[in-house]
Design a protein around this motif. Structure first.
Motif, PDB file in Angstrom:
ATOM      1  N   ARG A  60       0.822  -1.208   0.000  1.00 14.79           N
ATOM      2  CA  ARG A  60       0.000   0.000   0.000  1.00 14.79           C
ATOM      3  C   ARG A  60       0.857   1.259   0.000  1.00 14.79           C
ATOM      4  O   ARG A  60       1.932   1.315   0.593  1.00 14.79           O
ATOM      5  CB  ARG A  60      -0.910   0.023   1.234  1.00 14.79           C
ATOM      6  CG  ARG A  60      -1.943  -1.084   1.266  1.00 14.79           C
ATOM      7  CD  ARG A  60      -2.927  -0.864   2.397  1.00 14.79           C
ATOM      8  NE  ARG A  60      -3.666   0.388   2.243  1.00 14.79           N
ATOM      9  CZ  ARG A  60      -4.571   0.826   3.109  1.00 14.79           C
ATOM     10  NH1 ARG A  60      -4.841   0.116   4.194  1.00 14.79           N
ATOM     11  NH2 ARG A  60      -5.212   1.963   2.906  1.00 14.79           N
ATOM     12  N   LEU A  61       0.351   2.261  -0.676  1.00 10.83           N
ATOM     13  CA  LEU A  61       0.914   3.607  -0.625  1.00 10.83           C
ATOM     14  C   LEU A  61      -0.086   4.487   0.110  1.00 10.83           C
ATOM     15  O   LEU A  61      -1.216   4.668  -0.350  1.00 10.83           O
ATOM     16  CB  LEU A  61       1.170   4.162  -2.021  1.00 10.83           C
ATOM     17  CG  LEU A  61       1.563   5.648  -2.085  1.00 10.83           C
ATOM     18  CD1 LEU A  61       2.951   5.866  -1.494  1.00 10.83           C
ATOM     19  CD2 LEU A  61       1.511   6.171  -3.520  1.00 10.83           C
ATOM     20  N   VAL A  62       0.324   5.012   1.262  1.00  7.86           N
ATOM     21  CA  VAL A  62      -0.534   5.873   2.073  1.00  7.86           C
ATOM     22  C   VAL A  62       0.008   7.294   1.986  1.00  7.86           C
ATOM     23  O   VAL A  62       1.176   7.535   2.300  1.00  7.86           O
ATOM     24  CB  VAL A  62      -0.583   5.396   3.538  1.00  7.86           C
ATOM     25  CG1 VAL A  62      -1.397   6.358   4.391  1.00  7.86           C
ATOM     26  CG2 VAL A  62      -1.161   3.993   3.620  1.00  7.86           C
ATOM     27  N   GLU A  63      -0.825   8.219   1.556  1.00  6.46           N
ATOM     28  CA  GLU A  63      -0.420   9.617   1.429  1.00  6.46           C
ATOM     29  C   GLU A  63      -0.940  10.415   2.610  1.00  6.46           C
ATOM     30  O   GLU A  63      -2.096  10.285   3.007  1.00  6.46           O
ATOM     31  CB  GLU A  63      -0.933  10.199   0.117  1.00  6.46           C
ATOM     32  CG  GLU A  63      -0.383   9.502  -1.111  1.00  6.46           C
ATOM     33  CD  GLU A  63      -0.683  10.268  -2.381  1.00  6.46           C
ATOM     34  OE1 GLU A  63      -0.643  11.514  -2.349  1.00  6.46           O
ATOM     35  OE2 GLU A  63      -0.951   9.623  -3.407  1.00  6.46           O
ATOM     36  N   ALA A 103      -0.274   2.276   6.800  1.00  2.00           N
ATOM     37  CA  ALA A 103       1.009   2.251   6.093  1.00  2.00           C
ATOM     38  C   ALA A 103       1.907   1.099   6.522  1.00  2.00           C
ATOM     39  O   ALA A 103       2.974   0.903   5.931  1.00  2.00           O
ATOM     40  CB  ALA A 103       1.741   3.577   6.309  1.00  2.00           C
ATOM     41  N   HIS A 104       1.529   0.332   7.537  1.00  2.00           N
ATOM     42  CA  HIS A 104       2.371  -0.768   8.027  1.00  2.00           C
ATOM     43  C   HIS A 104       2.695  -1.739   6.891  1.00  2.00           C
ATOM     44  O   HIS A 104       1.803  -2.190   6.169  1.00  2.00           O
ATOM     45  CB  HIS A 104       1.653  -1.487   9.163  1.00  2.00           C
ATOM     46  CG  HIS A 104       2.418  -2.647   9.721  1.00  2.00           C
ATOM     47  ND1 HIS A 104       3.751  -2.584  10.046  1.00  2.00           N
ATOM     48  CD2 HIS A 104       2.024  -3.923  10.003  1.00  2.00           C
ATOM     49  CE1 HIS A 104       4.148  -3.747  10.517  1.00  2.00           C
ATOM     50  NE2 HIS A 104       3.119  -4.574  10.486  1.00  2.00           N
ATOM     51  N   ARG A 105       3.966  -1.994   6.697  1.00  2.00           N
ATOM     52  CA  ARG A 105       4.479  -2.885   5.655  1.00  2.00           C
ATOM     53  C   ARG A 105       4.280  -2.307   4.255  1.00  2.00           C
ATOM     54  O   ARG A 105       4.291  -3.029   3.269  1.00  2.00           O
ATOM     55  CB  ARG A 105       3.856  -4.279   5.762  1.00  2.00           C
ATOM     56  CG  ARG A 105       4.029  -4.916   7.131  1.00  2.00           C
ATOM     57  CD  ARG A 105       3.348  -6.260   7.209  1.00  2.00           C
ATOM     58  NE  ARG A 105       3.990  -7.242   6.328  1.00  2.00           N
ATOM     59  CZ  ARG A 105       3.427  -8.379   5.943  1.00  2.00           C
ATOM     60  NH1 ARG A 105       2.188  -8.655   6.341  1.00  2.00           N
ATOM     61  NH2 ARG A 105       4.068  -9.226   5.169  1.00  2.00           N
ATOM     62  N   GLY A 106       4.087  -0.992   4.180  1.00  5.83           N
ATOM     63  CA  GLY A 106       3.913  -0.336   2.896  1.00  5.83           C
ATOM     64  C   GLY A 106       4.765   0.918   2.804  1.00  5.83           C
ATOM     65  O   GLY A 106       5.845   1.012   3.377  1.00  5.83           O
ATOM     66  N   VAL A 107       4.271   1.909   2.073  1.00  5.27           N
ATOM     67  CA  VAL A 107       4.976   3.171   1.840  1.00  5.27           C
ATOM     68  C   VAL A 107       4.137   4.302   2.411  1.00  5.27           C
ATOM     69  O   VAL A 107       2.939   4.399   2.112  1.00  5.27           O
ATOM     70  CB  VAL A 107       5.214   3.412   0.335  1.00  5.27           C
ATOM     71  CG1 VAL A 107       5.944   4.730   0.111  1.00  5.27           C
ATOM     72  CG2 VAL A 107       5.992   2.260  -0.283  1.00  5.27           C
TER      73      VAL A 107
END
Length: 687
Positions: A91-94, A129-133
């Motif tokens: 996942r990409l979290v902005e 965002a855990h384990r993502g960006v």
């Protein structure tokens, strides 16, 4: 939904591409801070990166995407049923600029926690965002306490929510990427240090590369899916290379020789602490894995230094991050010379210097030679003549001498600024509600200290436990309390009212007329304004600058968070001509009026630097006094820095401060140990 722009389709940007890929290989590197002007594809590259990362396995039904191979034992959604596993993309979290603390860490329902004894927790963006960006656009515009919170979570790999003794903890490990435009303000050095790597990006100045950028963008806009399909194979190859490097990373060894080079380079650049050494070691190791090697070479150390040290070296507040290549090579050579064993990588080192392969370009892709930096700056600011009529060294406040003049006299050359010094705190009276900062007193939702309790006007944010119990206690018998539990109703809850500090708009109005230069004072004046600019930088203020000389006042620096630009404009400021003091004050009035419309909560502080003289006609001084009273009527807090010197003084600056409703302070009293009287006066007015 349109396909994302492919990572491999971005033209150039070699350093940024490499920094992002190294973090994908080894998230322990600590993330990337991308600095650059607007319109340089910073956000495009970051958003495209997530599509290259391999998918992850997560426990079914877990809102925190726990790894089934190593579930978080403290996960709020545990214990887990490990028989149910789902596959999901990275996942990409902005993170939006106006985000609140509760939105980042999640929110706890305090009313249910106290009244029912249950932990009703709604996860925030850190959990997503855990384990993502986690991508933070315009990270320099976030409040400092939010940036601290994010960087702490990134460093510890966990997020904590604490509300009056009720705690929730969950894992939060993510690849952190921040972008910023330095023209809009810098991050504090303490925050810069928390980012693993930093990259400076700029639009290429090569017409061929610029044309390729435009060509690809137009092709993507016309057919996003078709464009993405044409770049699908390079994307797959790059994703496979990331996976291979991740698998190879544990096998990479860091020799004593390479470690000695890393520590020698960090010592040579006098970086504070040991975080730089650790980041360089992790970056060099990731570089070796990215290049398919199990040994760290000198070229890895060199590239790691160029990515990990520019934002950590000791520098003045207004100096841009950077690295001296010659000094870097000297440090590498000296540390290599101390090693009794031969250098394992030899003279050529087995790879290109200054960035390494990035594997990001497809066949027939965009140019990748040399990077896109191009010229470092735009055109120089050329301050206008201003119509000055005073001769060099002559005061414009005096009548012209009797000899004939052949024409207008040009302004005197810009005087250098004296060395800056620490100034005492200037504040705006009263209590504001502006953006978090370090200058004036303000009511705040975060930071500061609790001054009283109040009924919540919306959702309960910060419970005042003692006040809540005190409000509920008299009603327990009437409510039929029959056990240890406290019977609470909605009207019983009280929340904390906190006071902290806000940032302000500090508007400098600087007299650059002939009277300021005649007595060789402009160097001291510039040193004083530069010192106040440094103070504004440290207190997270916006700054603006108006200069007046000759026949007009000029907005030399529109209100901005980039105090570096203010320092540059100040250094180039010429002097000479008459003193249109009223014009300077009226320009300040108009500037503050417009800024109040844009940012009504940010309170201004006017700093007028002048000797108080006004020339240009018989009404020059009365006009200046009327303009000062106009600013005072608008409630603008003001400080007048009195630059008058010599044995005979007219006291015009102090009189002008009275019309402004502010305080006058002598130029030689700006230092931190000599402004006690003024600060006490401002504090009395605030009370």
């Amino acid at each position: 939904m349109s396909a994302r722009y492919p990572f491999t389709a971005v033209v150039g940007m070699d350093d940024l591409r490499l920094a992002l890929l190294l973090n994908a290989v080894s998230p322990q590197v600590g993330g990337v801070l991308v600095r650059g002007e607007k319109g340089t594809a910073k956000s495009t590259m970051v958003r495209a990166l997530a599509g290259l990362l391999p998918s992850i396995a997560a426990v079914g039904g877990c809102r925190f995407a726990c790894d089934p191979a190593a579930p978080d034992p403290g996960c709020p959604d545990g214990p887990h049923d490990l028989s149910v596993v789902r596959e999901q993309p990275t996942r990409l979290v902005e993170l939006p600029v106006g985000v609140s603390e509760d939105r980042i860490v999640g929110s706890l329902d305090l009313e249910r926690a106290l009244a029912e004894g249950v932990k009703a927790y709604e996860p925030g963006l850190l959990a997503a965002a855990h384990r993502g960006v986690l991508y933070i656009d315009e990270v320099n515009l976030l409040n400092d306490h939010l940036v601290d919170l994010l960087l702490d979570a990134a460093a510890m790999g966990q997020s904590y929510v604490e509300r009056e003794g009720v705690s929730v903890r969950h894992a939060a490990r993510f690849l952190l990427v921040g972008t910023m435009n330095p023209e809009e303000g810098e991050l504090r050095p303490q925050l810069l240090d928390r980012f693993g790597l930093t990259v400076e990006v700029a639009a290429t100045r090569e017409p061929v590369e610029r044309a390729e950028v435009v060509r690809r963008r137009l092709a993507y806009d016309a057919d996003p899916d078709g464009f993405a399909e044409r770049w699908a194979q390079p994307e797959k190859e790059l994703a496979a290379r990331i996976t291979t490097a991740q698998a190879l990373l544990p096998q990479v060894g860091l020799s004593d020789s390479a470690l000695r080079q890393i520590t020698a380079v960090c010592a040579s650049f006098e970086v504070d602490g040991l975080r730089a050494d650790i980041v360089m070691a992790r970056t060099a190791t990731a570089l070796a894995a990215w290049n398919g090697r199990t040994e760290v070479l000198t070229e890895d150390v060199r590239t790691a230094a160029r990515l990990a040290l520019p934002h950590r070296r000791r520098r003045n507040p207004f100096d841009a991050p950077g690295l001296d290549d010659e000094k870097l090579e000297d440090a590498l050579e000296q540390s290599a010379g101390e090693d009794p064993e031969p250098d394992p990588d030899g003279p050529d080192g087995g790879g290109p210097e200054g960035g390494g392969p990035d594997g990001g370009g497809p066949e027939g892709g965009g140019p990748d030679g040399g990077g896109p930096d191009g010229p470092s700056g735009g055109g120089q600011d050329a301050p206008g003549d201003g119509g000055g009529s005073a001769e060099p060294g002559e005061s414009a406040d005096q009548p012209p001498s009797g000899h004939p003049r052949s024409g207008p006299v040009p302004p005197q050359p810009a005087a250098p600024a004296a060395s800056p010094y620490r100034t005492r705190l200037l504040t705006v009276p009263g209590t504001g509600e502006g953006a978090s900062g370090r200058r004036s007193k303000a009511r705040t939702d975060s930071g500061g200290h609790t001054v009283r309790a109040a009924r919540p006007t919306g959702a309960l944010q910060r419970l005042h436990l003692a006040a809540t119990i005190q409000a509920a206690a008299p009603h327990q018998l009437a409510r039929g309390r029959d056990g240890r539990a406290l019977r609470l109703r909605h009207d019983d809850f009280r929340e904390q009212v906190r006071e902290g500090r806000e940032s302000n708009l500090v508007l400098f109005v600087v007299d650059a007329s002939g009277s300021m230069a005649a007595r060789q004072r402009m160097s001291a004046v510039k040193g004083a304004v530069l010192s106040l600019l440094m103070d504004a930088y440290q207190r997270r203020d916006k700054v603006g600058m108006i200069t007046f000389r000759g026949a007009e006042a000029v907005l030399a620096l529109p209100p901005t968070s980039s105090v570096e630009v203010g320092a540059a404009r100040l250094e180039q400021l010429p002097t000479g001509g008459r003193t249109p003091l009223a014009a300077g004050l009226l320009r300040a009035h108009e500037t503050l009026r417009l800024e109040r419309l844009r940012d009504p909560r940010r309170r201004p502080l006017l700093v007028l630097v002048t000797d108080g003289r006004a020339t240009g006609g018989p009404n020059a001084l009365p006009d200046a006094r009327r303009a000062a009273r106009l600013l005072a009527a608008q409630g603008v807090a003001a400080v007048v820095v009195d630059c008058e010197s010599g044995p005979v003084r007219l006291g015009l600056a102090a009189e002008l401060a009275g019309h402004l409703g502010g305080e006058a302070v002598r130029l030689d009293a700006l230092a931190a140990d000599s402004m006690t009287g003024m600060i006490r006066t401002i504090q009395r007015e605030a009370a």
